[in-house]
Design a protein around this motif. Structure first.
Motif, PDB file in Angstrom:
ATOM      1  N   ASN A  63       0.858  -1.195   0.000  1.00 10.40           N
ATOM      2  CA  ASN A  63       0.000   0.000   0.000  1.00 10.40           C
ATOM      3  C   ASN A  63       0.893   1.244   0.000  1.00 10.40           C
ATOM      4  OD1 ASN A  63       0.564   0.763   2.925  1.00 10.40           O
ATOM      5  ND2 ASN A  63      -0.288  -1.289   3.180  1.00 10.40           N
ATOM      6  N   GLY A  64       0.280   2.411  -0.064  1.00  6.68           N
ATOM      7  CA  GLY A  64       1.045   3.656  -0.148  1.00  6.68           C
ATOM      8  C   GLY A  64       1.795   3.984   1.130  1.00  6.68           C
ATOM      9  N   THR A  65       1.206   3.610   2.262  1.00  2.05           N
ATOM     10  CA  THR A  65       1.864   3.872   3.549  1.00  2.05           C
ATOM     11  C   THR A  65       3.147   3.049   3.644  1.00  2.05           C
ATOM     12  OG1 THR A  65      -0.327   4.246   4.485  1.00  2.05           O
ATOM     13  CG2 THR A  65       1.467   3.930   6.045  1.00  2.05           C
ATOM     14  N   LEU A  68       5.916   4.562   1.573  1.00  2.00           N
ATOM     15  CA  LEU A  68       6.632   5.650   2.247  1.00  2.00           C
ATOM     16  C   LEU A  68       7.616   5.100   3.277  1.00  2.00           C
ATOM     17  CD1 LEU A  68       3.633   8.102   2.724  1.00  2.00           C
ATOM     18  CD2 LEU A  68       5.792   8.705   1.596  1.00  2.00           C
ATOM     19  N   SER A  89      -1.603  17.191   4.864  1.00  2.02           N
ATOM     20  CA  SER A  89      -1.503  15.975   4.069  1.00  2.02           C
ATOM     21  C   SER A  89      -2.258  14.879   4.794  1.00  2.02           C
ATOM     22  CB  SER A  89      -0.025  15.582   3.900  1.00  2.02           C
ATOM     23  OG  SER A  89       0.097  14.361   3.174  1.00  2.02           O
ATOM     24  N   PHE A  90      -2.283  13.698   4.155  1.00  6.39           N
ATOM     25  CA  PHE A  90      -2.834  12.524   4.825  1.00  6.39           C
ATOM     26  C   PHE A  90      -1.839  12.060   5.884  1.00  6.39           C
ATOM     27  CE2 PHE A  90      -3.671   7.852   4.949  1.00  6.39           C
ATOM     28  CZ  PHE A  90      -4.891   7.956   5.590  1.00  6.39           C
ATOM     29  N   SER A  92      -0.423   9.416   6.838  1.00  5.84           N
ATOM     30  CA  SER A  92       0.664   8.468   6.535  1.00  5.84           C
ATOM     31  C   SER A  92       2.007   9.159   6.361  1.00  5.84           C
ATOM     32  CB  SER A  92       0.371   7.718   5.238  1.00  5.84           C
ATOM     33  OG  SER A  92      -0.744   6.912   5.384  1.00  5.84           O
ATOM     34  N   VAL A 135       4.836  16.473  -0.654  1.00  3.66           N
ATOM     35  CA  VAL A 135       3.595  15.757  -0.992  1.00  3.66           C
ATOM     36  C   VAL A 135       2.979  16.450  -2.205  1.00  3.66           C
ATOM     37  CG1 VAL A 135       1.362  14.975  -0.134  1.00  3.66           C
ATOM     38  CG2 VAL A 135       3.268  15.294   1.468  1.00  3.66           C
ATOM     39  N   ASP A 161       6.056  12.045  -2.036  1.00  2.00           N
ATOM     40  CA  ASP A 161       4.791  11.369  -1.739  1.00  2.00           C
ATOM     41  C   ASP A 161       3.877  11.676  -2.920  1.00  2.00           C
ATOM     42  OD1 ASP A 161       2.291  10.510  -0.986  1.00  2.00           O
ATOM     43  OD2 ASP A 161       2.458  11.180   1.097  1.00  2.00           O
ATOM     44  N   ALA A 163       1.254   9.865  -3.885  1.00  2.31           N
ATOM     45  CA  ALA A 163       0.041   9.038  -3.744  1.00  2.31           C
ATOM     46  C   ALA A 163      -1.187   9.655  -4.413  1.00  2.31           C
ATOM     47  CB  ALA A 163      -0.254   8.795  -2.265  1.00  2.31           C
ATOM     48  N   GLN A 164      -1.137  10.979  -4.653  1.00  2.88           N
ATOM     49  CA  GLN A 164      -2.288  11.648  -5.281  1.00  2.88           C
ATOM     50  C   GLN A 164      -1.906  12.203  -6.654  1.00  2.88           C
ATOM     51  OE1 GLN A 164      -4.147  14.456  -2.584  1.00  2.88           O
ATOM     52  NE2 GLN A 164      -4.262  12.960  -0.924  1.00  2.88           N
ATOM     53  N   SER A 185       0.395   5.292  -3.948  1.00  2.33           N
ATOM     54  CA  SER A 185      -0.666   4.447  -3.415  1.00  2.33           C
ATOM     55  C   SER A 185      -1.610   4.121  -4.563  1.00  2.33           C
ATOM     56  CB  SER A 185      -1.443   5.204  -2.330  1.00  2.33           C
ATOM     57  OG  SER A 185      -2.686   4.553  -2.074  1.00  2.33           O
ATOM     58  N   TYR A 187      -4.623   2.843  -3.664  1.00  9.04           N
ATOM     59  CA  TYR A 187      -5.906   2.770  -2.944  1.00  9.04           C
ATOM     60  C   TYR A 187      -7.000   2.971  -3.999  1.00  9.04           C
ATOM     61  CZ  TYR A 187      -9.373   3.991   0.646  1.00  9.04           C
ATOM     62  OH  TYR A 187     -10.481   4.018   1.457  1.00  9.04           O
ATOM     63  N   LYS A 190      -7.785   6.347  -5.719  1.00  8.81           N
ATOM     64  CA  LYS A 190      -6.709   7.190  -6.275  1.00  8.81           C
ATOM     65  C   LYS A 190      -6.840   7.245  -7.796  1.00  8.81           C
ATOM     66  CE  LYS A 190      -5.118   7.920  -2.235  1.00  8.81           C
ATOM     67  NZ  LYS A 190      -4.066   7.877  -1.281  1.00  8.81           N
ATOM     68  N   TYR A 313      -7.822  17.885   4.734  1.00  8.10           N
ATOM     69  CA  TYR A 313      -8.152  17.002   5.846  1.00  8.10           C
ATOM     70  C   TYR A 313      -8.594  17.871   6.999  1.00  8.10           C
ATOM     71  CZ  TYR A 313      -5.931  13.716   2.752  1.00  8.10           C
ATOM     72  OH  TYR A 313      -5.637  12.970   1.655  1.00  8.10           O
TER      73      TYR A 313
HETATM   74  C1  LIG Z   1      -3.501   7.737   0.087  1.00  6.47           C
HETATM   75  C2  LIG Z   1      -2.322   8.442   0.597  1.00  6.47           C
HETATM   76  C3  LIG Z   1      -1.296   7.790   1.309  1.00  6.47           C
HETATM   77  C4  LIG Z   1      -1.431   6.384   1.816  1.00  6.47           C
HETATM   78  O1  LIG Z   1      -1.723   5.418   0.902  1.00  6.47           O
HETATM   79  P1  LIG Z   1      -2.410   4.036   1.383  1.00  6.47           P
HETATM   80  O2  LIG Z   1      -2.356   3.193   0.151  1.00  6.47           O
HETATM   81  O3  LIG Z   1      -3.814   4.370   1.790  1.00  6.47           O
HETATM   82  O4  LIG Z   1      -1.623   3.485   2.501  1.00  6.47           O
HETATM   83  C5  LIG Z   1      -0.166   8.509   1.644  1.00  6.47           C
HETATM   84  N1  LIG Z   1      -0.035   9.805   1.331  1.00  6.47           N
HETATM   85  C6  LIG Z   1      -1.013  10.483   0.684  1.00  6.47           C
HETATM   86  C7  LIG Z   1      -0.798  11.923   0.348  1.00  6.47           C
HETATM   87  C8  LIG Z   1      -2.188   9.835   0.306  1.00  6.47           C
HETATM   88  O5  LIG Z   1      -3.148  10.511  -0.320  1.00  6.47           O
END
Ligand SMILES: *Cc1c(COP(=O)(O)O)cnc(C)c1O
Length: 369
Positions: A63-65, A68, A89-90, A92, A135, A161, A163-164, A185, A187, A190, A313
């Motif tokens: 996963n994205g976490t 990282l 940010s999220f 994680s 990020v 990061d 992930a987005q 990520s 997820y 995404k 958030y």
């Molecule tokens: C979604 C997200 C993550 C974590 O990804 P997961 O797959 O949910 O663990 C980390 N950083 C950001 C900015 C995200 O949006």
């Protein structure tokens, strides 16, 4: 008013139906071969996604976490180190720095792009700083040139990061190929989403790639020969097969998001602060985020009209209970703290209909009138 929102925040079912035959074939193929862990689909996806990002290596992870965390570990980050990142940010982004034993140092973002303010990064650097984690929030890259310049000057590593930001660009470069290493990520919601948890680390540094290969697979140098305290965090074959199908559609889906965003930006009332795209960057609108001083009332107004919105958030990472021991003063990150009370994400997904967009716009522009 019915229970089901007439404009959902995200609806992946239409998107999945549009590629149903491709997805079914890919998933059935995995069952037929029955090589579920580290098989041909994972290998192919890693190759294809690295190429898509313009990088040499991709390591699929759980996963994205985890992406990282493993990237930080591969960079050698640990106790006594400081890592600079955004609080807006999220969670994680902050958690994974703590997992390594290092201390996250949260600094301010630029109000126009919600990404790390390079001047704030410069101020946050101490003798203990080892890395910066910019990020690429909401689908727009952070201002990487000044961040990379600072990193070079102070010999710091840069971990994106992303992930987005699947497919987001900074100048001629794609997210994932700008820093030393980048984390994605997949997820489900995404821009490139699996049908469960999934993630990847992307890099052009062969040494980091080799470390990541070991770390994500029990610290193995070869089968049953363990040379580091590794983990088990792998992209599985079924997710890789789905991601390979969806990667072929990613640019088209990102373009559909941009088209929706343009409509929102053109027709939304000037009372709302709309997203901005910085020169030399693009925006792929993972999220379409506006700001309003009456955010909670606006969200309730949308809900009354059957329109689902979200807040990304509501609590900045530096003010989360888990990070209380870092003892940030209230007001330490003034914009970040204000943004948390004002941001609102509108419905955004590639297959949102023109009619649904029109309903969001109509509802927004009637707010308080
Ligand atoms: C979604 C997200 C993550 C974590 O990804 P997961 O797959 O949910 O663990 C980390 N950083 C950001 C900015 C995200 O949006």
């Amino acid at each position: 008013m019915s229970d089901r929102p007439s404009v959902p925040f995200v609806d992946l079912s239409v998107q999945h139906r549009s590629i149903e035959a491709e997805l079914t074939k890919a998933m059935t193929g995995v069952m037929d071969r029955s090589q579920f862990i580290l098989g041909a689909e994972v290998e192919a996806f890693e190759r294809e996604f690295a190429a898509y990002c313009g990088a040499s290596h991709c390591i699929g992870v759980g996963n994205g976490t985890d992406a990282l965390f493993l990237a930080l570990k591969a960079c050698g980050i640990g106790p006594g180190d400081e890592v600079i990142t955004a609080s807006h940010s999220f969670v994680s982004t902050g958690l994974t720095i703590s997992w390594t034993g290092a201390t996250p140092v949260f600094v301010e973002v630029d109000p126009a792009t919600y990404t790390l303010d390079p001047a704030a990064v410069a101020k946050g650097i101490t003798a203990k700083t080892r890395a910066i984690v910019p990020v690429h929030l909401y689908g727009q890259c952070a201002d990487m040139d000044p961040i990379l310049a600072l990193a070079r000057e102070r010999k710091l590593l840069v971990i994106e990061d992303a992930a987005q930001a699947h497919g987001s660009t900074y100048g001629k470069k794609k997210a994932g190929s700008i820093g030393d290493v980048a984390c994605f990520s997949f997820y489900p919601s995404k821009n490139l989403g699996a049908v469960g948890d999934a993630g990847a680390v992307v890099t052009s540094n062969a040494d980091l790639a080799a470390k990541l290969q070991m770390l994500h697979n029990y610290g193995q140098a070869k089968r049953y020969h363990h040379v580091s305290v590794g983990y088990n965090s792998r992209l599985d074959e079924l997710q890789a097969a789905v991601l390979r199908v969806k990667l072929r559609h990613l640019d088209k889906w990102n373009a559909m998001r941009v088209r929706v965003a343009k409509r929102y930006i053109k027709s939304l009332d000037g009372r709302f602060v709309k997203p901005e795209t910085a020169n030399g960057r693009n925006h792929i609108y993972h999220l379409f985020v506006i700001r309003s001083g009456q955010r909670d009332a606006l969200q309730a107004h949308f809900a009354k009209d059957g329109i689902q919105t979200q807040v990304h958030y509501p609590v900045p990472i530096h003010q989360q209970a888990v990070f209380r021991e870092l003892a940030h003063r209230d007001g330490a990150l003034a914009f970040t703290e204000k943004a948390a009370t004002e941001v609102l994400s509108l419905p955004m997904f590639p297959t949102i209909s023109d009619e649904q967009v029109a309903r969001v716009l109509d509802s927004a522009n009637r707010f308080g009138r």
